[in-house]
Design a protein around this motif. Structure first.
Motif, PDB file in Angstrom:
ATOM      1  N   ILE A 298       2.851   8.028  14.765  1.00 57.99           N
ATOM      2  CA  ILE A 298       2.364   7.681  16.100  1.00 57.99           C
ATOM      3  C   ILE A 298       1.033   6.933  16.018  1.00 57.99           C
ATOM      4  O   ILE A 298       0.751   6.050  16.824  1.00 57.99           O
ATOM      5  CB  ILE A 298       2.248   8.931  16.999  1.00 57.99           C
ATOM      6  CG1 ILE A 298       2.139   8.528  18.469  1.00 57.99           C
ATOM      7  CG2 ILE A 298       1.085   9.814  16.584  1.00 57.99           C
ATOM      8  CD1 ILE A 298       3.347   7.839  19.033  1.00 57.99           C
ATOM      9  N   HIS A 299       0.242   7.233  15.004  1.00 59.08           N
ATOM     10  CA  HIS A 299      -1.017   6.508  14.820  1.00 59.08           C
ATOM     11  C   HIS A 299      -0.746   5.078  14.336  1.00 59.08           C
ATOM     12  O   HIS A 299      -1.437   4.134  14.749  1.00 59.08           O
ATOM     13  CB  HIS A 299      -1.914   7.254  13.838  1.00 59.08           C
ATOM     14  CG  HIS A 299      -2.402   8.579  14.353  1.00 59.08           C
ATOM     15  ND1 HIS A 299      -1.618   9.716  14.335  1.00 59.08           N
ATOM     16  CD2 HIS A 299      -3.579   8.944  14.925  1.00 59.08           C
ATOM     17  CE1 HIS A 299      -2.300  10.718  14.867  1.00 59.08           C
ATOM     18  NE2 HIS A 299      -3.487  10.279  15.218  1.00 59.08           N
TER      19      HIS A 299
ATOM     20  N   GLU B 202      -0.373  10.582   3.217  1.00 57.15           N
ATOM     21  CA  GLU B 202      -0.032   9.653   4.292  1.00 57.15           C
ATOM     22  C   GLU B 202      -1.275   9.214   5.049  1.00 57.15           C
ATOM     23  O   GLU B 202      -1.382   8.052   5.468  1.00 57.15           O
ATOM     24  CB  GLU B 202       0.971  10.300   5.246  1.00 57.15           C
ATOM     25  CG  GLU B 202       2.361  10.489   4.657  1.00 57.15           C
ATOM     26  CD  GLU B 202       3.344  11.031   5.670  1.00 57.15           C
ATOM     27  OE1 GLU B 202       3.007  11.082   6.873  1.00 57.15           O
ATOM     28  OE2 GLU B 202       4.457  11.408   5.268  1.00 57.15           O
ATOM     29  N   ILE B 203      -2.211  10.138   5.226  1.00 56.09           N
ATOM     30  CA  ILE B 203      -3.472   9.781   5.887  1.00 56.09           C
ATOM     31  C   ILE B 203      -4.225   8.744   5.058  1.00 56.09           C
ATOM     32  O   ILE B 203      -4.755   7.761   5.586  1.00 56.09           O
ATOM     33  CB  ILE B 203      -4.340  11.031   6.114  1.00 56.09           C
ATOM     34  CG1 ILE B 203      -3.684  11.957   7.141  1.00 56.09           C
ATOM     35  CG2 ILE B 203      -5.737  10.634   6.597  1.00 56.09           C
ATOM     36  CD1 ILE B 203      -4.362  13.305   7.271  1.00 56.09           C
ATOM     37  N   LYS B 204      -4.242   8.952   3.734  1.00 60.21           N
ATOM     38  CA  LYS B 204      -4.933   7.988   2.865  1.00 60.21           C
ATOM     39  C   LYS B 204      -4.273   6.616   2.954  1.00 60.21           C
ATOM     40  O   LYS B 204      -4.957   5.589   3.050  1.00 60.21           O
ATOM     41  CB  LYS B 204      -4.935   8.483   1.429  1.00 60.21           C
ATOM     42  CG  LYS B 204      -5.680   7.546   0.470  1.00 60.21           C
ATOM     43  CD  LYS B 204      -5.890   8.170  -0.889  1.00 60.21           C
ATOM     44  CE  LYS B 204      -6.752   7.252  -1.759  1.00 60.21           C
ATOM     45  NZ  LYS B 204      -7.060   7.864  -3.072  1.00 60.21           N
TER      46      LYS B 204
ATOM     47  N   ILE C 167      -5.319   4.975   6.185  1.00 56.50           N
ATOM     48  CA  ILE C 167      -6.688   4.447   6.121  1.00 56.50           C
ATOM     49  C   ILE C 167      -6.719   3.132   5.346  1.00 56.50           C
ATOM     50  O   ILE C 167      -7.422   2.187   5.729  1.00 56.50           O
ATOM     51  CB  ILE C 167      -7.630   5.490   5.486  1.00 56.50           C
ATOM     52  CG1 ILE C 167      -7.815   6.665   6.455  1.00 56.50           C
ATOM     53  CG2 ILE C 167      -8.983   4.879   5.131  1.00 56.50           C
ATOM     54  CD1 ILE C 167      -8.603   7.822   5.883  1.00 56.50           C
ATOM     55  N   LEU C 168      -5.954   3.051   4.273  1.00 57.97           N
ATOM     56  CA  LEU C 168      -5.867   1.785   3.535  1.00 57.97           C
ATOM     57  C   LEU C 168      -5.253   0.690   4.399  1.00 57.97           C
ATOM     58  O   LEU C 168      -5.657  -0.481   4.327  1.00 57.97           O
ATOM     59  CB  LEU C 168      -5.042   1.981   2.259  1.00 57.97           C
ATOM     60  CG  LEU C 168      -5.668   2.875   1.184  1.00 57.97           C
ATOM     61  CD1 LEU C 168      -4.672   3.136   0.056  1.00 57.97           C
ATOM     62  CD2 LEU C 168      -6.940   2.231   0.625  1.00 57.97           C
ATOM     63  N   LYS C 169      -4.292   1.050   5.231  1.00 60.82           N
ATOM     64  CA  LYS C 169      -3.643   0.089   6.130  1.00 60.82           C
ATOM     65  C   LYS C 169      -4.644  -0.507   7.135  1.00 60.82           C
ATOM     66  O   LYS C 169      -4.503  -1.657   7.559  1.00 60.82           O
ATOM     67  CB  LYS C 169      -2.500   0.788   6.885  1.00 60.82           C
ATOM     68  CG  LYS C 169      -1.741  -0.075   7.887  1.00 60.82           C
ATOM     69  CD  LYS C 169      -0.672   0.757   8.604  1.00 60.82           C
ATOM     70  CE  LYS C 169       0.018  -0.024   9.713  1.00 60.82           C
ATOM     71  NZ  LYS C 169       0.885  -1.095   9.178  1.00 60.82           N
ATOM     72  N   LEU C 170      -5.679   0.272   7.477  1.00 61.12           N
ATOM     73  CA  LEU C 170      -6.686  -0.224   8.423  1.00 61.12           C
ATOM     74  C   LEU C 170      -7.483  -1.395   7.842  1.00 61.12           C
ATOM     75  O   LEU C 170      -8.016  -2.215   8.596  1.00 61.12           O
ATOM     76  CB  LEU C 170      -7.647   0.908   8.805  1.00 61.12           C
ATOM     77  CG  LEU C 170      -7.036   2.100   9.554  1.00 61.12           C
ATOM     78  CD1 LEU C 170      -8.096   3.183   9.766  1.00 61.12           C
ATOM     79  CD2 LEU C 170      -6.437   1.671  10.878  1.00 61.12           C
TER      80      LEU C 170
ATOM     81  N   LEU D 172     -11.324   6.881   0.400  1.00 63.34           N
ATOM     82  CA  LEU D 172     -11.308   5.606  -0.311  1.00 63.34           C
ATOM     83  C   LEU D 172     -11.861   5.716  -1.731  1.00 63.34           C
ATOM     84  O   LEU D 172     -11.463   4.954  -2.611  1.00 63.34           O
ATOM     85  CB  LEU D 172     -12.103   4.570   0.476  1.00 63.34           C
ATOM     86  CG  LEU D 172     -11.535   4.179   1.848  1.00 63.34           C
ATOM     87  CD1 LEU D 172     -12.461   3.181   2.537  1.00 63.34           C
ATOM     88  CD2 LEU D 172     -10.133   3.618   1.722  1.00 63.34           C
ATOM     89  N   GLN D 173     -12.778   6.650  -1.976  1.00 62.43           N
ATOM     90  CA  GLN D 173     -13.450   6.705  -3.261  1.00 62.43           C
ATOM     91  C   GLN D 173     -12.966   7.822  -4.170  1.00 62.43           C
ATOM     92  O   GLN D 173     -13.115   7.735  -5.382  1.00 62.43           O
ATOM     93  CB  GLN D 173     -14.964   6.853  -3.044  1.00 62.43           C
ATOM     94  CG  GLN D 173     -15.587   5.625  -2.385  1.00 62.43           C
ATOM     95  CD  GLN D 173     -17.099   5.714  -2.339  1.00 62.43           C
ATOM     96  OE1 GLN D 173     -17.697   6.652  -2.860  1.00 62.43           O
ATOM     97  NE2 GLN D 173     -17.731   4.745  -1.717  1.00 62.43           N
TER      98      GLN D 173
END
Length: 425
Positions: free
Chosen positions: A241-242, A290-292, A295-298, A323-324
């Motif tokens: 959904i995000h 999936e959250i990571k 965030i990369l998709k952003l 990210l790190q």
């Protein structure tokens, strides 16, 4: 289907025979009557369609659309939006009902006299097991608006303040239909949490908004046939959904404009709301990955990351950890040591926080049953206190003290995703 109506009421119906009559009666008994009711039967296999047909025979304001296959509430509401004739529209679930016969009259008078794009209002919660209305302080979903934002047309600053933070329930609003059609705003289909995305879209396009802290309808809780299910049963929709909201902003050229607010919404939603509620550790790890990926998709640039950091440093910290740090840890830990001897250890898990003396004696524990309910134990092995619904119970069952507003304590508690390796001195 009526053509010259002021209001369209859209009702998605799925196996609602137990509650449907109450819902329809609460609408048809309204003193305001210039409306149409569009009922979308989403392949009910109970007596719902027979009830709808009976009501339609006696009132030509009711129309019925039968889905050829089960599409879910989002798609059903979209069908209603596309078939609607009213200048305004609202939604109500088939197990909910209006509180009295003057609800729609009062709401329509307010939205028309102020020429609003959106009118937001409060609701009661009705416990279907106990057959009682739930006290305001114990409601599952608290009304999120402060006094200073209630009872007047919002300023531009207030509208911007509430980007991505409009209360999600479709039944708690009346919309200007033209605003939806003009901006092609529909519910996401085939996923859960579609009402939250829809409300977030709406928040970006309103020009005239008003909020009323008055209840006009009852939302049933503890309903056996409700589509409200636990978080794990909706697991596949949590990140999806995000992503859907991200794609909507991109397609409409809104992502860059609203990036800091949107990113903060996503991180708080995913990491501080959903992730701590996953009891299954393997599912929690899967969600964390999936959250990571999301965030990369952003693809945040340095300037965009800085903008997010200015808006919410804690959110920026979480993003930076993803990210790190390649090692996933679903807890945080703190130790106080003198030389190599541990005096104190604090462990923050997904569902619990614990304090240990000397690294092994459990002296304090908080267990999060839900985002607004927790149990506290002093001396974990012989518990003395239990705290629930703002009351402290001595030895678990003698209530001797009450904490006002305690139910808000765990709603926004900080959850740390990663831990730096602690090195022994």
């Amino acid at each position: 289907m009526q053509k010259n109506v002021e209001l369209t009421i859209i009702i998605p119906v799925f196996n609602a025979e137990k509650y449907l009559k109450k819902c329809l009666d609460s609408i048809l008994s309204q003193t305001y009557d210039n409306f149409e009711i569009i009922c979308i039967n989403d392949c009910s296999c109970d007596n719902s369609i027979a009830i709808l047909n009976d009501y339609k025979k006696n009132d030509n304001r009711i129309s019925i659309i039968n889905n050829s296959k089960n599409l879910g509430p989002g798609a059903s509401r979209n069908i209603g939006i596309n078939k609607a004739n009213g200048k305004y529209l609202t939604f109500i679930d088939s197990d909910d009902f209006y509180l009295n016969e003057n609800c729609l009259l009062k709401l329509l008078n307010i939205i028309k006299s102020n020429n609003l794009d959106l009118l937001i209002f409060n609701n009661e919660e009705f416990d279907d097991n106990k057959k009682i209305y739930i006290a305001q302080r114990q409601k599952r979903f608290a009304f999120p608006y402060k006094k200073e934002h209630i009872g007047h047309i919002w300023t531009r600053a207030e509208i911007e303040k509430h980007y991505f933070s409009i209360i999600p329930f479709p039944s708690s609003k009346i919309y200007d239909r033209e605003l939806l059609i003009r901006n092609q705003i529909l519910f996401p289909e085939g996923v859960y949490f579609e009402d939250t995305a829809f409300s977030n879209y709406i928040s970006l396009f309103n020009k005239k908004v008003m909020v009323l802290d008055e209840a006009f309808f009852a939302y049933r809780v503890n309903v056996s046939t409700s589509t409200t299910q636990n978080i794990v049963s909706k697991f596949d929709s949590i990140v999806s959904i995000h992503k859907t909201m991200f794609d909507f902003l991109k397609q409409n050229g809104l992502y860059e404009v609203h990036l800091p607010a949107f990113v903060c919404l996503c991180i708080k939603s995913l990491c501080l709301y959903f992730l701590p509620q996953i009891n299954d550790i393997e599912k929690a790890k899967e969600l964390n990955l999936e959250i990571k990926e999301f965030i990369l998709k952003l693809e945040l640039s340095k300037a965009q990351y800085s903008a997010v950091k200015r808006k919410n440093p804690y959110v920026a910290c979480i993003i930076n950890k993803y990210l790190q740090n390649g090692e996933l840890n679903l807890f945080s830990e703190f130790k106080l040591k003198i030389f190599k001897f541990t005096l104190f250890r604090y462990l923050n898990l997904i569902k619990t926080k614990q304090i240990y003396l000397f690294d092994f004696i459990p002296v304090y524990k908080i267990f999060y049953q839900s985002h607004n309910c927790s149990f506290h134990y002093l001396f974990n092995f012989i518990f003395l206190f239990k705290i629930k619904n703002q009351k402290i119970f001595l030895f678990g069952f003698f209530p001797f003290f009450k904490i006002e507003k305690f139910k808000n304590y765990t709603q926004n508690y900080n959850y740390v995703l990663y831990i730096d390796k602690l090195k022994n001195g």
